[in-house]
Design an enzyme around this catalytic site. Structure first.
Site, PDB file in Angstrom:
ATOM      1  N   LYS A 144       4.870  -5.950  -2.069  1.00 51.25           N
ATOM      2  CA  LYS A 144       4.403  -5.511  -0.749  1.00 51.25           C
ATOM      3  C   LYS A 144       5.118  -6.289   0.353  1.00 51.25           C
ATOM      4  O   LYS A 144       5.388  -5.768   1.429  1.00 51.25           O
ATOM      5  CB  LYS A 144       2.889  -5.688  -0.640  1.00 51.25           C
ATOM      6  CG  LYS A 144       2.287  -5.107   0.645  1.00 51.25           C
ATOM      7  CD  LYS A 144       0.787  -4.972   0.543  1.00 51.25           C
ATOM      8  CE  LYS A 144       0.100  -6.290   0.650  1.00 51.25           C
ATOM      9  NZ  LYS A 144       0.130  -6.859   2.030  1.00 51.25           N
ATOM     10  N   HIS A 178      -9.364  -5.705 -10.958  1.00 54.23           N
ATOM     11  CA  HIS A 178      -8.782  -4.886  -9.898  1.00 54.23           C
ATOM     12  C   HIS A 178      -9.171  -3.428 -10.106  1.00 54.23           C
ATOM     13  O   HIS A 178      -8.924  -2.857 -11.168  1.00 54.23           O
ATOM     14  CB  HIS A 178      -7.261  -5.030  -9.889  1.00 54.23           C
ATOM     15  CG  HIS A 178      -6.824  -6.384  -9.432  1.00 54.23           C
ATOM     16  ND1 HIS A 178      -7.281  -6.952  -8.277  1.00 54.23           N
ATOM     17  CD2 HIS A 178      -5.981  -7.277  -9.993  1.00 54.23           C
ATOM     18  CE1 HIS A 178      -6.712  -8.146  -8.135  1.00 54.23           C
ATOM     19  NE2 HIS A 178      -5.931  -8.371  -9.160  1.00 54.23           N
TER      20      HIS A 178
END
Length: 915
Positions: free
Chosen positions: A576, A144
């Site tokens: 999220k 990432h």
């Protein structure tokens, strides 16, 4: 007289700041230096003295910068942040050494503290031995891309850190001190003159090589060092353990080169290259270590005896006229030759300093380990035990830990991809199956039918879609890697967005296609790992695993994995999806229920925590996070992701890296042996937490997913568009070509909010939740309960501690300048007004529950860190906003774009855990 323990830190910061200032003056001229210094002084006055006039002067100066000045200011303050980080890391090392030199009691997070706590709790040496026999602790480096710094910049940082360390560890003569400062000056100049930004986008192999740099600098050397320290610590507690050698329970894993979820650039060929790069590094390390060891073990048969096994090894060595009576040296010469042959066999090229071409390659790493064991035993038997405890001990541990594969690579793919691939190959093999149209039970029945036979489904004579062809190639490459490097090279296959049993059985069918799952033998050579990510998937996880364990064919396969099942929990996407508070609570509840399900079925649970660097993605101190797990969730085994700039912060410095690895071991030991059977939280705590979560979820969803225009606000008020342009990784920022929050990856989502100093994913909804809770329970009674939860419940305390950190790093005044970038004034006022109000409410609620006067009162070290770094961070935010405004108004000069990207680097460095 009280010693000012932080004085050396301030002196280091002043020294590095002075050298950077001199560099700015020499490189850019006196006017630029004076401008940077004036901005720095204004910022320091404002931050440290809360001087409102200083803030006005700071903003006026920054707003008036000419285009050519903005980049210089952005670079200067970015490097100020970087240098401050280096000084702070060095101070942590300094303070740790001071405690050890003073003989202070072991600190929480050290293994010595954990072992003492275990004995104090009444545990015996046998309990600790059993723990290590069964333990598996694995930090996993991921691809990432929130690590925005180039490796060249990290190399400069390493050089500066080493020079600071030199000043600490020895008394320097005036001449040596001057030479050290001159070397520091050169290192700072090199840092200044090194390009901060990447000019091209990283490839996956670039990411692989960046990840390997941490093995080269830290893991290959520090992991053996850590094991030796653990063994010696245990021996100090119990002399019977003096000859103890622990199993290799601590391994650093990787996703880099194997994580295909949303990354089309991870192919079968890339996986092969990643494995080859890893093997090359491991073998080159062993070759160099064996050469060094051969130069050390020059023991002569005139003075020492040798075992028959050692003499047999020596017979394979390459003797010289001067080494005929040196069997250990000859044995190592033979080992070197076999290692060189292994390098050729695995990688198809010659290693540097190759041995004799006629040597036979090792069939596996265990054969190398056995040869080194022969040297070890001969030394022990013949009165040379002290020599066995030196470099040979560390090399033997390295081989046991890293093998020929270096790091186990996880292979991850989205469940939707597996579904499409299985549907296609089934339709070709069994026309009319209509797999995609089947319900869950129909799919399970069909997949079990396929898993009962060894007959393959895919044919080499059929032309499949590009997606299916690519996936089948990956699985075949995985099988080839198992045969070449051993099954430890690729031990885990992870299914993103798992929401049912069929997702796992689809992967099992594909593993069967490659021969990794063999139905007739009931054998499975890798772990099938579900990843539960969204709030809904977390809530369904226990029922999914219950259904899976009810399937006899699967549990038969599980027996070949020692009846151990790994489950991965996604912190980023659940946050999220539902916000910080709800994500944390649903993860906690899922763990409790998973523990119950696994116990009922007699299956050992291993949890893999998909944590990010930031609190908004499950980050925060690892020690507290592990100890805050519910009872039974840490059963001696744990894996967790290390992501983004946190990798460099934790592992770029070898000594800091070893300390962070030790923390993981200590926390896992304590969580397993001391608090492993901790009772469930009080019922009223659970009820209160559920109420808080429900209210926080409503508040978060109402803002992010139900507010008209929120997507527009987010894209205009943050640097998300500019982050998407940065060459910081091989993976796209969104899963699809849209601006929908649902499609945006959690990493850029969190990273963007951090850049504008709002950190919204790490706290939003908490204030509303507490207000609703107090309205229902009553102010006095409700607050008393929340304060009791904070004092008595590690999970709740850890959640609030992480939120405390996030809120301390936020700045609503700076965030308001980013909000001004939103062109629609009504939209801006409507949304930022809500955010500002919720921020104030959350801060007030947190302070009251934690009984603090100010944020981070309970964490003075972090409070000091923020005080030191924020004077260098604030100007970067102001410059970034101004450049964003100019850039988006059409002044798309390349220098402005570069300046924006430089400021992104600097802010990320200053915040440290923003991605």
């Amino acid at each position: 007289m009280t010693t000012d323990k932080d004085l050396p830190l301030r002196e280091d910061i002043r020294l590095l700041g002075r050298l950077l200032g001199d560099t700015v003056r020499d490189q850019l001229g006196a006017a630029s230096f004076e401008l940077v210094e004036r901005i720095r002084q204004h910022s320091v006055r404002f931050r440290r003295d809360d001087d409102a006039s200083a803030r006005r002067e700071l903003e006026a100066t920054l707003d008036a910068l000419a285009r050519d000045q903005t980049n210089a200011v952005a670079r200067a303050f970015s490097f100020f942040s970087i240098l401050s980080n280096i000084a702070e890391d060095q101070h942590h090392i300094r303070r740790s050494r001071a405690h050890l030199l003073a003989g202070s009691p072991p600190k929480a997070g050290s293994l010595a503290h954990a072992v003492e706590a275990a004995f104090a709790a009444g545990l015996q040496a046998a309990d600790l031995a059993a723990f290590f026999d069964d333990a598996l602790i694995s930090p996993v480096l991921t691809a990432h891309p929130t690590e925005v710094h180039r490796k060249s910049i990290l190399n400069c940082q390493t050089a500066i850190a080493q020079l600071l360390d030199q000043r600490d560890r020895m008394a320097l003569t005036p001449e040596e001190a001057a030479a050290n400062e001159e070397a520091l000056r050169r290192a700072v100049l090199t840092l200044w003159q090194t390009r901060m930004l990447r000019t091209t986008k990283l490839s996956v192999i670039d990411e692989v090589n960046n990840g390997l740099s941490y093995f080269e600098s830290t893991f290959l050397r520090e992991l053996p060092h850590l094991y030796a320290g653990i063994e010696d610590s245990l021996a100090a507690h119990d002399g019977a353990w003096a000859a103890l050698e622990l199993p290799s329970f601590l391994a650093v894993g990787s996703w880099i080169g194997g994580d295909r979820d949303g990354n089309p650039f991870v192919t079968a060929e890339v996986l092969k290259q990643a494995l080859a790069h890893q093997a090359a590094l491991a073998l080159e390390f062993y070759l160099a270590e064996v050469r060094t060891l051969a130069s050390q073990l020059t023991l002569s048969l005139m003075h020492v005896s040798a075992s028959d096994a050692l003499l047999s090894l020596a017979a394979a060595g390459e003797a010289t006229p001067h080494s005929g009576d040196e069997p250990y040296r000859l044995a190592l010469s033979g080992i070197h030759g076999r290692l060189a042959a292994t390098y050729r066999a695995l990688l198809g090229r010659e290693p540097v300093g190759a041995g004799r071409a006629a040597s036979q390659a090792y069939g596996c790493a265990q054969e190398l380990a056995d040869d080194l064991e022969g040297i070890h035993r001969s030394l022990l038997t013949n009165g040379s035990a002290a020599l066995a405890r030196g470099q040979l001990r560390r090399l033997r541990r390295a081989v046991a830990t890293f093998g020929f594969h270096l790091a186990p690579i996880d292979l991850r793919q989205n469940s939707e991809v597996f579904e499409r691939v299985v549907a296609e190959i089934l339709e070709v093999a069994r026309p009319g199956t209509g797999y995609a149209a089947l319900d869950e039970e129909g799919r399970i029945a069909l997949l079990l039918e396929e898993l009962a036979t060894a007959r393959p489904l895919a044919s080499p004579f059929v032309h499949y879609s590009e997606e299916t062809t690519g996936e089948l190639a990956i699985f075949r490459a995985a099988r080839a890697a198992h045969l070449r490097y051993g099954v430890a090279a690729l031990p885990n296959f992870i299914i993103s967005k798992t929401d049912g049993v069929s997702d796992m059985l689809e992967l099992a069918v594909l593993l069967k296609e490659a021969g990794i799952l063999r139905p007739l033998e009931g054998a499975l050579d890798a772990n099938v790992v579900p990843l539960f990510e969204t709030i809904g998937d977390l809530q369904a996880a226990p029922a999914t695993m219950e259904r899976l364990f009810s399937l006899a064919p699967y549990t038969r396969l599980l027996a070949s994995r020692g009846r151990t099942q790994e489950v991965m929990l996604g912190y980023s996407d659940s946050n999220k999806d539902g916000g910080f508070l709800t994500s944390g609570w649903e993860l906690y509840k899922a763990e409790i229920e998973l523990v119950k399900v696994f116990r009922e079925h007699g299956v050992k649970l291993r949890l893999f925590h998909g944590r990010g660097g930031s609190v908004g993605r499950g980050g925060g101190p690892s020690y507290q996070a592990i100890l805050a797990q519910p009872g039974g969730a840490v059963q001696g085994q744990i894996r967790l992701t290390e992501q983004g700039e946190v990798i460099a912060a934790k592992y770029a410095n070898p000594e800091v890296g070893r300390r962070n690895l030790e923390v993981l071991v200590a926390a896992t030991l304590e969580a397993t042996l001391i608090s492993g059977d901790a009772p469930a939280p009080r019922g009223e705590f659970i009820e209160a937490m559920q109420g808080l979560s429900d209210a926080a979820f409503r508040a978060y969803r109402a803002l992010v997913y139900e507010t008209q225009g929120f997507e527009k606000y987010f894209w205009e008020s943050t640097v998300i568009s500019e982050i998407a342009e940065l060459n910081i990784g091989s993976r796209p920022a969104s899963r699809k070509k849209s601006q929908a929050i649902e499609d945006l990856r959690a990493i850029p989502w969190v990273f963007s909010w951090a850049q504008c100093r709002l950190m919204l994913p790490g706290w939003y909804g908490f204030g509303a939740a507490v207000e609703a809770f107090l309205a229902e329970r009553g102010e006095a009674e409700g607050m008393a309960l929340l304060q009791a939860m904070h004092r008595q419940w590690p999970f709740f305390a850890t959640q609030l501690s992480n939120m405390d950190m996030v809120l301390a790093k936020s700045d609503i005044a700076i965030a308001s300048r980013y909000a001004a970038l939103v062109k629609d004034e009504r939209l801006r006022e409507a949304i930022f007004g809500r955010i500002r109000a919720e921020h104030a409410s959350s801060v007030a609620a947190l302070l009251k529950i934690t009984e603090q006067a100010e944020l981070l009162d309970a964490n003075p070290l972090l409070k000091r860190s923020i005080r030191n770094r924020f004077p260098y961070l604030d100007p970067l935010n102001h410059v970034q906003v101004e450049m964003l405004h100019r850039y988006r108004e059409g002044h798309q000069d390349e220098r402005i774009r570069q300046g924006i990207h430089i400021s992104i680097n600097g802010i990320a460095a200053g915040l440290r855990n923003s991605g």
